[in-house]
Write a protein that holds these residues in place. Structure first.
Motif, PDB file in Angstrom:
ATOM      1  N   GLY A   1      48.956  41.691  21.775  1.00 44.47           N
ATOM      2  CA  GLY A   1      49.194  40.640  22.850  1.00 44.47           C
ATOM      3  C   GLY A   1      49.928  41.043  23.894  1.00 44.47           C
ATOM      4  O   GLY A   1      49.795  40.834  25.074  1.00 44.47           O
ATOM      5  N   LEU A   2      51.209  41.799  23.926  1.00 41.85           N
ATOM      6  CA  LEU A   2      51.911  42.422  25.141  1.00 41.85           C
ATOM      7  C   LEU A   2      51.109  43.140  26.108  1.00 41.85           C
ATOM      8  O   LEU A   2      51.267  42.862  27.172  1.00 41.85           O
ATOM      9  CB  LEU A   2      53.164  43.096  24.567  1.00 41.85           C
ATOM     10  N   VAL A   3      50.365  43.901  25.399  1.00 39.20           N
ATOM     11  CA  VAL A   3      49.443  44.563  26.464  1.00 39.20           C
ATOM     12  C   VAL A   3      48.400  43.825  27.423  1.00 39.20           C
ATOM     13  O   VAL A   3      48.120  43.918  28.418  1.00 39.20           O
ATOM     14  CB  VAL A   3      48.467  45.876  25.577  1.00 39.20           C
ATOM     15  N   SER A   4      47.725  42.986  26.308  1.00 42.14           N
ATOM     16  CA  SER A   4      46.867  41.869  27.042  1.00 42.14           C
ATOM     17  C   SER A   4      47.591  41.166  28.191  1.00 42.14           C
ATOM     18  O   SER A   4      46.672  40.692  29.248  1.00 42.14           O
ATOM     19  CB  SER A   4      46.058  40.940  25.982  1.00 42.14           C
ATOM     20  N   ARG A   5      48.925  40.752  27.867  1.00 45.58           N
ATOM     21  CA  ARG A   5      49.323  39.853  28.943  1.00 45.58           C
ATOM     22  C   ARG A   5      49.675  40.909  30.130  1.00 45.58           C
ATOM     23  O   ARG A   5      49.645  40.257  31.100  1.00 45.58           O
ATOM     24  CB  ARG A   5      50.492  39.386  28.373  1.00 45.58           C
ATOM     25  N   LEU A   6      50.114  42.079  29.875  1.00 43.30           N
ATOM     26  CA  LEU A   6      50.250  42.892  31.042  1.00 43.30           C
ATOM     27  C   LEU A   6      49.094  43.243  31.766  1.00 43.30           C
ATOM     28  O   LEU A   6      49.020  43.357  32.990  1.00 43.30           O
ATOM     29  CB  LEU A   6      51.154  44.365  30.464  1.00 43.30           C
ATOM     30  N   LEU A   7      47.767  43.374  31.062  1.00 39.74           N
ATOM     31  CA  LEU A   7      46.719  43.616  31.761  1.00 39.74           C
ATOM     32  C   LEU A   7      45.839  42.467  32.022  1.00 39.74           C
ATOM     33  O   LEU A   7      44.750  42.563  32.146  1.00 39.74           O
ATOM     34  CB  LEU A   7      46.220  44.774  30.930  1.00 39.74           C
ATOM     35  N   ARG A   8      46.317  41.343  31.902  1.00 40.94           N
ATOM     36  CA  ARG A   8      45.329  40.128  31.825  1.00 40.94           C
ATOM     37  C   ARG A   8      44.650  39.963  33.076  1.00 40.94           C
ATOM     38  O   ARG A   8      43.453  39.463  32.919  1.00 40.94           O
ATOM     39  CB  ARG A   8      46.326  38.927  31.683  1.00 40.94           C
ATOM     40  N   HIS A   9      45.079  40.483  34.224  1.00 42.40           N
ATOM     41  CA  HIS A   9      44.147  40.484  35.603  1.00 42.40           C
ATOM     42  C   HIS A   9      43.265  41.744  35.416  1.00 42.40           C
ATOM     43  O   HIS A   9      42.168  41.886  36.419  1.00 42.40           O
ATOM     44  CB  HIS A   9      45.064  40.405  36.729  1.00 42.40           C
ATOM     45  N   ALA A  10      43.074  42.459  34.613  1.00 41.65           N
ATOM     46  CA  ALA A  10      42.256  43.551  34.260  1.00 41.65           C
ATOM     47  C   ALA A  10      41.238  43.270  33.238  1.00 41.65           C
ATOM     48  O   ALA A  10      39.907  43.940  33.223  1.00 41.65           O
ATOM     49  CB  ALA A  10      42.760  44.669  34.095  1.00 41.65           C
ATOM     50  N   ALA A  11      41.383  42.340  32.374  1.00 36.32           N
ATOM     51  CA  ALA A  11      40.630  41.958  31.252  1.00 36.32           C
ATOM     52  C   ALA A  11      39.153  41.801  31.778  1.00 36.32           C
ATOM     53  O   ALA A  11      39.046  40.937  32.641  1.00 36.32           O
ATOM     54  CB  ALA A  11      41.180  41.076  30.332  1.00 36.32           C
ATOM     55  N   VAL A  12      38.261  42.178  31.094  1.00 33.17           N
ATOM     56  CA  VAL A  12      36.906  41.872  31.577  1.00 33.17           C
ATOM     57  C   VAL A  12      36.451  40.478  31.188  1.00 33.17           C
ATOM     58  O   VAL A  12      35.747  39.652  32.153  1.00 33.17           O
ATOM     59  CB  VAL A  12      35.744  42.773  30.572  1.00 33.17           C
ATOM     60  N   LEU A  13      36.751  39.727  30.226  1.00 37.90           N
ATOM     61  CA  LEU A  13      36.724  38.417  30.028  1.00 37.90           C
ATOM     62  C   LEU A  13      37.804  37.516  30.917  1.00 37.90           C
ATOM     63  O   LEU A  13      38.895  37.748  30.676  1.00 37.90           O
ATOM     64  CB  LEU A  13      36.920  38.177  28.429  1.00 37.90           C
ATOM     65  N   ARG A  14      37.180  36.796  31.733  1.00 38.46           N
ATOM     66  CA  ARG A  14      38.053  35.839  32.644  1.00 38.46           C
ATOM     67  C   ARG A  14      37.754  34.271  32.315  1.00 38.46           C
ATOM     68  O   ARG A  14      36.745  33.898  32.714  1.00 38.46           O
ATOM     69  CB  ARG A  14      37.352  36.394  34.108  1.00 38.46           C
ATOM     70  N   ARG A  15      38.770  33.600  32.124  1.00 37.81           N
ATOM     71  CA  ARG A  15      38.345  32.125  31.812  1.00 37.81           C
ATOM     72  C   ARG A  15      38.169  31.458  33.088  1.00 37.81           C
ATOM     73  O   ARG A  15      38.926  31.769  34.066  1.00 37.81           O
ATOM     74  CB  ARG A  15      39.726  31.629  31.148  1.00 37.81           C
ATOM     75  N   VAL A  16      37.219  30.595  33.246  1.00 35.02           N
ATOM     76  CA  VAL A  16      37.145  29.949  34.498  1.00 35.02           C
ATOM     77  C   VAL A  16      37.339  28.369  34.146  1.00 35.02           C
ATOM     78  O   VAL A  16      37.243  27.793  32.979  1.00 35.02           O
ATOM     79  CB  VAL A  16      35.654  30.263  35.056  1.00 35.02           C
ATOM     80  N   GLY A  17      37.457  27.689  35.316  1.00 32.39           N
ATOM     81  CA  GLY A  17      37.563  26.026  35.087  1.00 32.39           C
ATOM     82  C   GLY A  17      36.390  25.299  35.399  1.00 32.39           C
ATOM     83  O   GLY A  17      35.552  25.726  35.100  1.00 32.39           O
ATOM     84  N   GLU A  18      36.731  24.357  35.953  1.00 31.80           N
ATOM     85  CA  GLU A  18      35.828  23.270  36.001  1.00 31.80           C
ATOM     86  C   GLU A  18      35.127  23.261  37.631  1.00 31.80           C
ATOM     87  O   GLU A  18      34.300  22.455  37.930  1.00 31.80           O
ATOM     88  CB  GLU A  18      36.207  21.773  35.733  1.00 31.80           C
ATOM     89  N   ARG A  19      35.642  24.159  38.400  1.00 32.41           N
ATOM     90  CA  ARG A  19      35.043  24.267  39.747  1.00 32.41           C
ATOM     91  C   ARG A  19      34.492  25.563  40.014  1.00 32.41           C
ATOM     92  O   ARG A  19      34.714  26.500  39.232  1.00 32.41           O
ATOM     93  CB  ARG A  19      36.246  24.174  40.609  1.00 32.41           C
ATOM     94  N   PRO A  20      33.393  25.638  40.927  1.00 32.72           N
ATOM     95  CA  PRO A  20      32.795  26.771  41.190  1.00 32.72           C
ATOM     96  C   PRO A  20      34.082  27.860  41.535  1.00 32.72           C
ATOM     97  O   PRO A  20      35.067  27.620  42.149  1.00 32.72           O
ATOM     98  CB  PRO A  20      31.948  26.529  42.454  1.00 32.72           C
ATOM     99  N   THR A  21      33.775  28.935  41.009  1.00 26.35           N
ATOM    100  CA  THR A  21      34.604  30.107  41.194  1.00 26.35           C
ATOM    101  C   THR A  21      34.078  31.421  41.518  1.00 26.35           C
ATOM    102  O   THR A  21      33.034  31.785  40.914  1.00 26.35           O
ATOM    103  CB  THR A  21      35.610  30.222  39.704  1.00 26.35           C
ATOM    104  N   ARG A  22      34.626  32.136  42.454  1.00 25.62           N
ATOM    105  CA  ARG A  22      34.079  33.497  42.914  1.00 25.62           C
ATOM    106  C   ARG A  22      34.524  34.561  41.650  1.00 25.62           C
ATOM    107  O   ARG A  22      35.681  34.552  41.553  1.00 25.62           O
ATOM    108  CB  ARG A  22      34.615  33.844  44.093  1.00 25.62           C
ATOM    109  N   VAL A  23      33.732  35.221  41.191  1.00 19.42           N
ATOM    110  CA  VAL A  23      33.968  36.235  40.129  1.00 19.42           C
ATOM    111  C   VAL A  23      33.190  37.412  40.425  1.00 19.42           C
ATOM    112  O   VAL A  23      32.452  37.664  41.405  1.00 19.42           O
ATOM    113  CB  VAL A  23      33.523  35.514  38.793  1.00 19.42           C
TER     114      VAL A  23
END
Length: 348
Positions: A167-189
């Motif tokens: 968990g600690l590593v995932s939090r530190l590298l959350r902006h590098a993780a391949v899987l990216r959570r997106v919301g209800e609006r169009p999002t550039r990915v």
């Protein structure tokens, strides 16, 4: 709601590409879900490529097209060999009906069902955003539950995050993780799933077709990266909804997926992606990063008596296809052995 012809907005020609290998039932269901879309979007044509199924799939798809009255907008092309997803997709694009010049190409997996309005939503977004070269839809799973993710490009940092399982590593590298959570609006990915990917024809003009050196997996990641490097944007468009029965074919994804051993083509595709796009030295660093944190995970798992969720021989199979080797060594079986062919491309 169907609109009278005079009130419909101007339509851009769309080619929908579907690749089949012994999944004729899925293809017919996908075409059935498209039929309503094409009633109101008359400038769409569907090309199904059968990747040398040799089980009667092609004949059954052709029968369905003829018997259900889809011949005006759907056709099947028979490939002489099973060259994989990128190969089949490129053949579908090259096999557009005579005189039909698409402005957009929509890649659809055979195990998808298109929700009403998805085609209009994707095309509407692309026309409103001229810098968008690629757009992906919202994906629902087999139960109709939204899968709210798109993706970042793989990197050394993402390999550390993926392999550490901490968990600690995932939090530190959350902006590098391949899987990216997106919301209800169009999002550039960075990239979107090839299960439902709309491509502007100008992107193909700029960077060429999908790389056929990928048999399965990483081909859409590679394509989006190439488009990104010449200035095209990639977007997630949640107004376009597509159901994807993920994991029904390979068993590598989806709910409750249990993988006894990862197939060779996954490791080969991963290696090819890193070496091609970042060079062998970077690929070696990415491999060493993953193997190091994976080894740490295995030690922690043993010390803490944690369950082992990994496929068998994961580390040795990874090493066999690693960029550490000048040439990947076959960790399992010959590539042309039917047992090594992914289930998307064979009967399940």
């Amino acid at each position: 709601m169907n609109m009278p012809p005079a009130s419909r907005p101007r339509q851009s020609p769309v080619l929908i590409a579907v690749v089949n290998y012994r999944t004729d039932g899925l293809v017919v269901d996908c075409l059935s879900s498209l039929a309503g879309e094409i009633e109101t979007y008359t400038q769409a044509r569907v090309v199904i490529v059968d990747n040398a199924s040799s089980d009667g799939s092609a004949e059954r798809i052709e029968d369905a097209i003829r018997n259900r009255g889809w011949s005006d907008w759907a056709s099947l092309v028979r490939s002489e060999r099973n060259g994989g997803f990128a190969y089949g997709t490129n053949l579908a694009i090259a096999s557009a009906p005579a005189g039909f010049v698409p402005s957009f190409i929509w890649l659809l997996n055979p195990d998808t069902r298109v929700r009403p309005g998805a085609l209009h939503a994707l095309i509407g977004f692309m026309r409103a955003h001229p810098q968008a070269g690629i757009a992906g839809s919202l994906i629902e799973d087999a139960d109709g539950i939204v899968w709210p993710y798109a993706f970042r490009f793989p990197s050394i940092a993402s390999e550390i995050e993926r392999g550490a399982r901490l968990g600690l590593v995932s939090r530190l590298l959350r902006h590098a993780a391949v899987l990216r959570r997106v919301g209800e609006r169009p999002t550039r990915v960075d990239w979107v799933s090839g299960a439902s990917m709309m491509i502007r024809a100008g992107v193909l003009d700029a960077i060429g077709p999908l790389d056929e050196d990928y048999f399965l997996y990483f081909e859409e990641t590679d394509f989006c990266l190439r488009a990104n490097r010449v200035g095209w944007q990639c977007w997630y468009v949640p107004d376009a909804r597509v159901l994807h029965i993920a994991g029904q074919s390979t068993g590598l994804t989806g709910k409750g997926a249990v993988v006894s051993r990862l197939p060779r083509y996954w490791f080969e595709s991963r290696r090819h992606y890193f070496v091609k796009n970042h060079g062998r030295a970077y690929a070696v660093c990415a491999d060493l990063a993953w193997m190091t944190v994976h080894a740490a995970w295995r030690l922690r798992r043993k010390l803490q008596s944690l369950p082992d969720p990994d496929p068998a021989h994961l580390l040795s199979d990874f090493l066999a296809c690693s960029a550490l080797r000048a040439k990947a060594r076959n960790p399992r079986r010959p590539k042309d052995d039917p047992a090594s062919i992914p289930a998307e491309m064979q009967v399940t």
